[in-house]
Scaffold this motif. Structure first.
Motif, PDB file in Angstrom:
ATOM      1  N   THR A  69      14.698 -41.543  -0.784  1.00 55.45           N
ATOM      2  CA  THR A  69      15.988 -40.864  -0.954  1.00 55.45           C
ATOM      3  C   THR A  69      16.245 -39.924   0.218  1.00 55.45           C
ATOM      4  O   THR A  69      15.378 -39.099   0.542  1.00 55.45           O
ATOM      5  CB  THR A  69      15.987 -40.017  -2.255  1.00 55.45           C
ATOM      6  N   GLY A  70      17.401 -40.067   0.849  1.00 56.19           N
ATOM      7  CA  GLY A  70      17.783 -39.137   1.911  1.00 56.19           C
ATOM      8  C   GLY A  70      17.194 -39.456   3.279  1.00 56.19           C
ATOM      9  O   GLY A  70      17.544 -38.816   4.265  1.00 56.19           O
ATOM     10  N   ALA A  71      16.288 -40.435   3.363  1.00 60.12           N
ATOM     11  CA  ALA A  71      15.731 -40.800   4.679  1.00 60.12           C
ATOM     12  C   ALA A  71      16.801 -41.512   5.503  1.00 60.12           C
ATOM     13  O   ALA A  71      17.738 -42.092   4.953  1.00 60.12           O
ATOM     14  CB  ALA A  71      14.512 -41.702   4.496  1.00 60.12           C
ATOM     15  N   ASN A  72      16.660 -41.461   6.831  1.00 59.87           N
ATOM     16  CA  ASN A  72      17.687 -42.111   7.658  1.00 59.87           C
ATOM     17  C   ASN A  72      17.417 -43.612   7.769  1.00 59.87           C
ATOM     18  O   ASN A  72      16.301 -44.078   7.535  1.00 59.87           O
ATOM     19  CB  ASN A  72      17.820 -41.408   9.020  1.00 59.87           C
ATOM     20  N   PRO A  73      18.471 -44.370   8.115  1.00 63.79           N
ATOM     21  CA  PRO A  73      18.357 -45.840   8.105  1.00 63.79           C
ATOM     22  C   PRO A  73      17.195 -46.358   8.949  1.00 63.79           C
ATOM     23  O   PRO A  73      16.508 -47.306   8.552  1.00 63.79           O
ATOM     24  CB  PRO A  73      19.691 -46.292   8.710  1.00 63.79           C
ATOM     25  N   HIS A  74      16.954 -45.746  10.078  1.00 62.26           N
ATOM     26  CA  HIS A  74      15.902 -46.213  10.966  1.00 62.26           C
ATOM     27  C   HIS A  74      14.519 -46.042  10.314  1.00 62.26           C
ATOM     28  O   HIS A  74      13.685 -46.948  10.360  1.00 62.26           O
ATOM     29  CB  HIS A  74      15.971 -45.458  12.288  1.00 62.26           C
ATOM     30  N   ALA A  75      14.323 -44.884   9.704  1.00 61.69           N
ATOM     31  CA  ALA A  75      13.041 -44.619   9.029  1.00 61.69           C
ATOM     32  C   ALA A  75      12.837 -45.606   7.879  1.00 61.69           C
ATOM     33  O   ALA A  75      11.727 -46.116   7.673  1.00 61.69           O
ATOM     34  CB  ALA A  75      13.017 -43.182   8.512  1.00 61.69           C
ATOM     35  N   ILE A  76      13.904 -45.892   7.148  1.00 64.78           N
ATOM     36  CA  ILE A  76      13.798 -46.823   6.024  1.00 64.78           C
ATOM     37  C   ILE A  76      13.510 -48.241   6.527  1.00 64.78           C
ATOM     38  O   ILE A  76      12.702 -48.966   5.950  1.00 64.78           O
ATOM     39  CB  ILE A  76      15.082 -46.762   5.162  1.00 64.78           C
ATOM     40  N   ALA A  77      14.134 -48.610   7.639  1.00 65.86           N
ATOM     41  CA  ALA A  77      13.877 -49.927   8.234  1.00 65.86           C
ATOM     42  C   ALA A  77      12.410 -50.051   8.623  1.00 65.86           C
ATOM     43  O   ALA A  77      11.771 -51.078   8.398  1.00 65.86           O
ATOM     44  CB  ALA A  77      14.774 -50.138   9.450  1.00 65.86           C
ATOM     45  N   ARG A  78      11.869 -48.986   9.183  1.00 65.38           N
ATOM     46  CA  ARG A  78      10.451 -49.006   9.579  1.00 65.38           C
ATOM     47  C   ARG A  78       9.515 -49.153   8.395  1.00 65.38           C
ATOM     48  O   ARG A  78       8.409 -49.645   8.531  1.00 65.38           O
ATOM     49  CB  ARG A  78      10.092 -47.719  10.321  1.00 65.38           C
ATOM     50  N   LYS A  79       9.976 -48.716   7.237  1.00 67.33           N
ATOM     51  CA  LYS A  79       9.146 -48.846   6.034  1.00 67.33           C
ATOM     52  C   LYS A  79       9.259 -50.239   5.418  1.00 67.33           C
ATOM     53  O   LYS A  79       8.655 -50.517   4.385  1.00 67.33           O
ATOM     54  CB  LYS A  79       9.532 -47.789   5.001  1.00 67.33           C
ATOM     55  N   GLY A  80      10.075 -51.101   6.034  1.00 64.72           N
ATOM     56  CA  GLY A  80      10.071 -52.490   5.583  1.00 64.72           C
ATOM     57  C   GLY A  80      11.354 -52.991   4.953  1.00 64.72           C
ATOM     58  O   GLY A  80      11.371 -54.032   4.313  1.00 64.72           O
ATOM     59  N   LEU A  81      12.463 -52.269   5.146  1.00 61.98           N
ATOM     60  CA  LEU A  81      13.730 -52.728   4.586  1.00 61.98           C
ATOM     61  C   LEU A  81      14.669 -53.222   5.690  1.00 61.98           C
ATOM     62  O   LEU A  81      14.915 -52.516   6.655  1.00 61.98           O
ATOM     63  CB  LEU A  81      14.402 -51.599   3.798  1.00 61.98           C
ATOM     64  N   SER A  82      15.153 -54.469   5.540  1.00 61.29           N
ATOM     65  CA  SER A  82      16.143 -55.014   6.486  1.00 61.29           C
ATOM     66  C   SER A  82      17.393 -55.407   5.717  1.00 61.29           C
ATOM     67  O   SER A  82      17.315 -55.689   4.532  1.00 61.29           O
ATOM     68  CB  SER A  82      15.626 -56.288   7.157  1.00 61.29           C
TER      69      SER A  82
END
Ligand code: ADP
Ligand code: MG
Length: 255
Positions: A69-82
């Motif tokens: 929650t609240g993380a930026n798109p780039h950080a979320i992408a790095r965690k494995g979401l595309s």
């Protein structure tokens, strides 16, 4: 069974408008989970809340057990979401190959724009680069993009551009993939191919796929479960056969 993506009471407001209203759902690892609902129901907003493009007004989002929650798109992408977008977001001045390499860029130690230098130096970064190219080649084969690999995406038919965008999202090797209306604008043959590929992607990769889609035939054929939204609220979540027969779903679709 473990949970790939969890939404807990997610609400997104734009001023007085409640675009998504108190949505809770748990998507299991390996599931193909679809979201249906009329235009304006809040489907894309939900994807934007998951991928970090929008900050949720209330509630929380969890990816593989970790709160994002609240993380930026780039950080979320790095965690494995595309993800892909409802409206194409490709770089038109790049070739198919370059667009897919951009999808890999998340994994690259060095800046994408330094590639020519890296290759020249033949250092460790160049070895990485070979690995990235191999992954991209695998996706090009998988999605039948060989014939257009060196063409600018702006010159490709719309259907093929959508496949390139899917390829770019896959190139990042996501654990969770969000597809926003992947079949919109595709002809019948392309839609059949898409269904084939989505099933192939699930078979080949260790991946969870969320799909927003209007085409009911397509949705029921690929989904393990479906969630129906209307006016930002979840009407029903369940197996395709049950969801499409639900009276409120029928009503929302027929007017
Ligand atoms: P869907 O994808 O189901 O068609 P959306 O999620 O795009 O629906 O939109 C849901 C509602 O939220 C719509 O009323 C839309 O106008 C509104 N909305 C979406 N994004 C924004 C935004 N950035 N600013 C204001 N309103 C928005
Ligand atoms: Mg939408």
């Amino acid at each position: 069974m473990s949970i790939a993506l969890a939404l807990k009471r997610v609400t997104k407001r734009f001023g007085g408008l409640i675009a998504t209203d108190d949505i809770s759902v748990e998507v299991k690892k390996g599931e193909i989970f679809s979201i249906i609902g009329p235009n304006g129901a809040g489907k894309s907003t939900l994807f934007n809340c998951i991928s970090g493009l929008y900050k949720v007004s209330q509630g929380s989002v969890w990816l593989n057990g970790e709160e994002i929650t609240g993380a930026n798109p780039h950080a979320i992408a790095r965690k494995g979401l595309s993800r892909t977008f409802q409206n194409l977001e490709l770089f038109s001045k790049m070739t198919t190959m370059e667009n897919l390499m951009l999808g890999r860029h998340l994994y690259m130690k060095t800046n994408f724009w330094n590639l020519p230098t890296m290759l020249w130096e033949k250092g460790p970064a160049a070895k990485d680069e070979i690995k990235h190219r191999e992954k991209v080649e695998q996706i090009i084969d998988l999605l039948d993009l060989q014939s257009v690999r060196n063409r600018y995406t702006s010159q490709l038919p719309y259907g093929q551009q959508k496949i390139v965008e899917l390829g770019r999202a896959l190139a990042a090797e996501p654990s969770v993939l969000l597809l926003d209306e992947p079949a919109a604008g595709l002809n019948l043959e392309e839609k059949d191919e898409l269904v084939f590929w989505i099933n192939d992607i699930r078979r080949l990769f260790d991946i969870t796929i969320l799909v927003i889609e209007h085409n009911m035939g397509l949705v029921t054929s690929i989904s393990d479960r479906i969630m129906a939204l209307n006016f930002g609220r979840s009407i029903v979540t369940g197996k395709p056969e049950a969801v499409i027969k639900h009276p409120e779903v029928v009503k929302a679709y027929l007017g």
